[in-house]
Scaffold this motif. Structure first.
Motif, short mmCIF file in Angstrom:
data_model
loop_
_atom_site.label_atom_id
_atom_site.label_comp_id
_atom_site.label_asym_id
_atom_site.label_seq_id
_atom_site.Cartn_x
_atom_site.Cartn_y
_atom_site.Cartn_z
N PRO A 43 0.88 -1.44 0.18
CA PRO A 43 0.08 -0.06 0.01
C PRO A 43 0.70 1.30 0.03
N TRP A 44 1.86 1.39 0.72
CA TRP A 44 2.93 2.45 0.90
C TRP A 44 3.31 2.80 -0.54
N LEU A 45 3.60 1.76 -1.40
CA LEU A 45 4.40 1.96 -2.65
C LEU A 45 3.22 2.35 -3.60
N VAL A 46 2.05 1.92 -3.44
CA VAL A 46 0.83 2.36 -4.29
C VAL A 46 0.56 3.78 -3.92
N ALA A 47 0.65 4.24 -2.70
CA ALA A 47 0.46 5.45 -2.46
C ALA A 47 1.53 6.60 -2.76
N ALA A 48 2.77 6.08 -2.80
CA ALA A 48 3.84 6.60 -3.29
C ALA A 48 3.76 7.03 -4.87
#
Length: 133
Positions: A43-48
């Motif tokens: 999720p953090w990668l998708v948000a980034a």
């Protein structure tokens, strides 16, 4: 048939591309957890990625106002082709056929912006080169 005004068409293409990036990037960033549940990315990668797309939109607008239109169109067109390829590759990690279709649709959208920038580039008048002395 009327000839396309490359200058006008190119500027509109870049503005619409930037608007699309803002909307897409915000949507991806805001719904990162849900999106990540359907693909094999954290999720953090998708948000980034979503945030990076919003920042890119600002870069497109900056280019539009600061550098030659021909150069801006080439840069954004190249970035769009690479982004379409990257987004398309993410589809292989999708959990369901519906998610694959959604991801491929976004990749096609991005590729169509690259096409619009290529059309604008082609319609721009050729730069005049000084004669050799």
């Amino acid at each position: 048939m009327r000839r396309i005004n490359g200058e006008k068409f190119g500027r509109w293409s870049l503005r619409l591309d930037a608007a699309y990036c803002v909307l897409l990037g915000l949507g991806v960033a805001l719904f990162a957890e849900r999106i990540a549940a359907g693909i094999a990315l954290a999720p953090w990668l998708v948000a980034a990625i979503g945030i990076a797309v919003v920042v890119w939109a600002g870069g497109v607008l900056w280019m539009l106002s600061r550098i030659l239109l021909r150069r801006a169109l080439r840069l954004v067109m190249t970035a769009n082709l690479l982004a379409a390829l990257a987004v398309g590759l993410v589809s292989v990690t999708a959990a369901t056929a519906l998610i694959v279709v959604a991801i491929i649709t976004v990749a096609v959208d991005i590729a169509l912006f690259a096409v619009s920038q290529a059309v604008a580039l082609r319609a721009l008048p050729r730069p005049v080169r000084p004669a050799l002395q």
